[in-house]
Design a protein around this motif. Structure first.
Motif, PDB file in Angstrom:
ATOM      1  N   ILE A   1     -10.048 -49.469 -28.210  1.00  0.00           N
ATOM      2  CA  ILE A   1      -8.884 -49.141 -27.405  1.00  0.00           C
ATOM      3  C   ILE A   1      -8.135 -47.950 -27.698  1.00  0.00           C
ATOM      4  N   CYS A   2      -8.054 -46.815 -26.850  1.00  0.00           N
ATOM      5  CA  CYS A   2      -7.644 -45.651 -27.006  1.00  0.00           C
ATOM      6  C   CYS A   2      -6.209 -45.359 -26.176  1.00  0.00           C
ATOM      7  N   VAL A   3      -5.220 -44.881 -26.997  1.00  0.00           N
ATOM      8  CA  VAL A   3      -4.101 -44.619 -26.271  1.00  0.00           C
ATOM      9  C   VAL A   3      -3.277 -43.660 -26.583  1.00  0.00           C
ATOM     10  N   ALA A   4      -2.873 -42.671 -25.560  1.00  0.00           N
ATOM     11  CA  ALA A   4      -2.298 -41.378 -25.786  1.00  0.00           C
ATOM     12  C   ALA A   4      -0.842 -41.820 -25.476  1.00  0.00           C
ATOM     13  N   VAL A   5       0.381 -41.100 -26.080  1.00  0.00           N
ATOM     14  CA  VAL A   5       1.611 -41.287 -25.884  1.00  0.00           C
ATOM     15  C   VAL A   5       2.194 -39.643 -26.232  1.00  0.00           C
ATOM     16  N   MET A   6       2.378 -39.005 -24.941  1.00  0.00           N
ATOM     17  CA  MET A   6       2.718 -37.717 -24.997  1.00  0.00           C
ATOM     18  C   MET A   6       3.898 -37.356 -24.257  1.00  0.00           C
ATOM     19  N   TYR A   7       4.717 -36.231 -24.639  1.00  0.00           N
ATOM     20  CA  TYR A   7       5.808 -35.917 -23.983  1.00  0.00           C
ATOM     21  C   TYR A   7       5.361 -34.627 -23.101  1.00  0.00           C
ATOM     22  N   THR A   8       6.059 -34.172 -22.120  1.00  0.00           N
ATOM     23  CA  THR A   8       5.828 -33.267 -21.191  1.00  0.00           C
ATOM     24  C   THR A   8       6.816 -32.099 -21.353  1.00  0.00           C
ATOM     25  N   TYR A   9       6.402 -30.795 -21.829  1.00  0.00           N
ATOM     26  CA  TYR A   9       7.199 -29.883 -22.069  1.00  0.00           C
ATOM     27  C   TYR A   9       7.693 -29.247 -20.849  1.00  0.00           C
ATOM     28  N   SER A  10       9.081 -29.252 -20.329  1.00  0.00           N
ATOM     29  CA  SER A  10       9.454 -28.754 -19.055  1.00  0.00           C
ATOM     30  C   SER A  10      10.596 -27.703 -19.151  1.00  0.00           C
ATOM     31  N   ASN A  11      10.450 -26.845 -20.277  1.00  0.00           N
ATOM     32  CA  ASN A  11      11.639 -26.085 -20.270  1.00  0.00           C
ATOM     33  C   ASN A  11      11.663 -24.941 -19.101  1.00  0.00           C
ATOM     34  N   VAL A  12      10.599 -24.269 -18.487  1.00  0.00           N
ATOM     35  CA  VAL A  12      10.383 -23.468 -17.342  1.00  0.00           C
ATOM     36  C   VAL A  12       9.142 -23.592 -16.751  1.00  0.00           C
ATOM     37  N   GLY A  13       9.120 -23.436 -15.615  1.00  0.00           N
ATOM     38  CA  GLY A  13       7.739 -23.648 -14.656  1.00  0.00           C
ATOM     39  C   GLY A  13       7.558 -25.174 -14.508  1.00  0.00           C
ATOM     40  N   GLU A  14       6.109 -25.286 -14.534  1.00  0.00           N
ATOM     41  CA  GLU A  14       5.784 -26.710 -14.360  1.00  0.00           C
ATOM     42  C   GLU A  14       5.603 -27.244 -15.615  1.00  0.00           C
ATOM     43  N   GLY A  15       5.661 -28.319 -15.805  1.00  0.00           N
ATOM     44  CA  GLY A  15       5.409 -29.268 -16.963  1.00  0.00           C
ATOM     45  C   GLY A  15       4.290 -29.080 -17.740  1.00  0.00           C
ATOM     46  N   GLU A  16       4.132 -29.016 -19.138  1.00  0.00           N
ATOM     47  CA  GLU A  16       2.945 -28.532 -19.580  1.00  0.00           C
ATOM     48  C   GLU A  16       2.755 -29.555 -20.823  1.00  0.00           C
ATOM     49  N   LEU A  17       1.603 -29.592 -21.234  1.00  0.00           N
ATOM     50  CA  LEU A  17       1.270 -30.380 -22.520  1.00  0.00           C
ATOM     51  C   LEU A  17       1.831 -30.015 -23.492  1.00  0.00           C
ATOM     52  N   PRO A  18       2.100 -30.696 -24.513  1.00  0.00           N
ATOM     53  CA  PRO A  18       2.874 -30.253 -25.719  1.00  0.00           C
ATOM     54  C   PRO A  18       1.868 -29.230 -26.552  1.00  0.00           C
ATOM     55  N   ASP A  19       2.324 -28.085 -27.123  1.00  0.00           N
ATOM     56  CA  ASP A  19       1.529 -27.142 -27.913  1.00  0.00           C
ATOM     57  C   ASP A  19       0.585 -28.022 -28.774  1.00  0.00           C
ATOM     58  N   GLU A  20       1.213 -28.670 -29.748  1.00  0.00           N
ATOM     59  CA  GLU A  20       0.344 -29.417 -30.612  1.00  0.00           C
ATOM     60  C   GLU A  20      -0.733 -30.215 -30.179  1.00  0.00           C
ATOM     61  N   ALA A  21      -0.613 -30.540 -28.961  1.00  0.00           N
ATOM     62  CA  ALA A  21      -1.769 -31.476 -28.264  1.00  0.00           C
ATOM     63  C   ALA A  21      -2.836 -30.709 -27.584  1.00  0.00           C
ATOM     64  N   LEU A  22      -2.611 -29.328 -27.428  1.00  0.00           N
ATOM     65  CA  LEU A  22      -3.575 -28.781 -26.627  1.00  0.00           C
ATOM     66  C   LEU A  22      -5.079 -28.792 -27.020  1.00  0.00           C
ATOM     67  N   ASP A  23      -5.243 -28.648 -28.335  1.00  0.00           N
ATOM     68  CA  ASP A  23      -6.597 -28.693 -28.953  1.00  0.00           C
ATOM     69  C   ASP A  23      -7.209 -30.148 -28.888  1.00  0.00           C
ATOM     70  N   PHE A  24      -6.357 -31.323 -29.257  1.00  0.00           N
ATOM     71  CA  PHE A  24      -6.721 -32.626 -28.967  1.00  0.00           C
ATOM     72  C   PHE A  24      -7.170 -32.886 -27.470  1.00  0.00           C
ATOM     73  N   TYR A  25      -6.474 -32.430 -26.534  1.00  0.00           N
ATOM     74  CA  TYR A  25      -6.665 -32.444 -25.148  1.00  0.00           C
ATOM     75  C   TYR A  25      -8.088 -31.758 -24.840  1.00  0.00           C
ATOM     76  N   GLU A  26      -8.158 -30.856 -25.174  1.00  0.00           N
ATOM     77  CA  GLU A  26      -9.604 -30.198 -24.775  1.00  0.00           C
ATOM     78  C   GLU A  26     -10.864 -30.919 -25.322  1.00  0.00           C
ATOM     79  N   GLU A  27     -10.548 -31.068 -26.801  1.00  0.00           N
ATOM     80  CA  GLU A  27     -11.664 -31.972 -27.227  1.00  0.00           C
ATOM     81  C   GLU A  27     -11.817 -33.463 -26.823  1.00  0.00           C
ATOM     82  N   LEU A  28     -11.001 -34.136 -26.293  1.00  0.00           N
ATOM     83  CA  LEU A  28     -10.983 -35.543 -25.705  1.00  0.00           C
ATOM     84  C   LEU A  28     -11.978 -35.219 -24.490  1.00  0.00           C
TER      85      LEU A  28
END
Length: 152
Positions: A51-78
């Motif tokens: 069983i695989c679970v991801a628990v992520m926040y959305t960075y919403s400072n400006v513009g559209e919601g973005e993935l956390p910077d620290e999760a970008l590589d993980f997200y691409e590899e996934l």
């Protein structure tokens, strides 16, 4: 015994708490669970569990919601993995103040779907910190994941 891995990103501590609630619910259901902060994890870690679970926040400072910077590589590899035969779930905290409320939860849901894994529960989006009703939803989310894994 089923096994699970929770990978989380937390800026304010809310998602770390959510990951902890899910971890405890897995333990109550006799699932062997490991929880890791995303910067300390590799997407391939999901290959070793049921069983695989991801628990992520959305960075919403400006513009559209973005993935956390620290999760970008993980997200691409996934998205490059073959997780056929595994169950996944996606959850996370956000702030309803923003139009892009918790969109990273949906982004990870789509990434998992590309891997061939089976969705085990509806996404859970929590406004800021988890309260009593949110905890019940997270426990039901976790039970649904375990039930789906048992049915495969």
């Amino acid at each position: 015994m089923a096994s699970a891995r929770i990978v989380y990103a937390s800026m304010t501590g809310n998602n770390e708490e959510i990951a902890g609630i899910i971890e405890e619910a897995f333990e109550d259901l006799n699932v062997d669970v490991t929880t890791t902060e995303v910067s300390q994890a590799m997407a391939s870690d999901f290959l070793d569990v049921d069983i695989c679970v991801a628990v992520m926040y959305t960075y919403s400072n400006v513009g559209e919601g973005e993935l956390p910077d620290e999760a970008l590589d993980f997200y691409e590899e996934l998205q490059e993995l073959d997780l056929t035969g595994k169950v996944y779930g996606s959850a996370g905290s956000g702030d309803r103040f923003y139009d892009d409320f918790a969109t990273s939860v949906d982004d990870f849901d789509k990434a998992f779907a590309k891997t061939g894994a089976t969705k085990g529960a509806d996404n859970v989006k929590i406004d800021l910190a988890a309260d009593g009703e949110d905890i019940e939803h997270l426990e039901a989310f976790t039970k649904a994941l375990v039930d789906k894994q048992a049915s495969l």
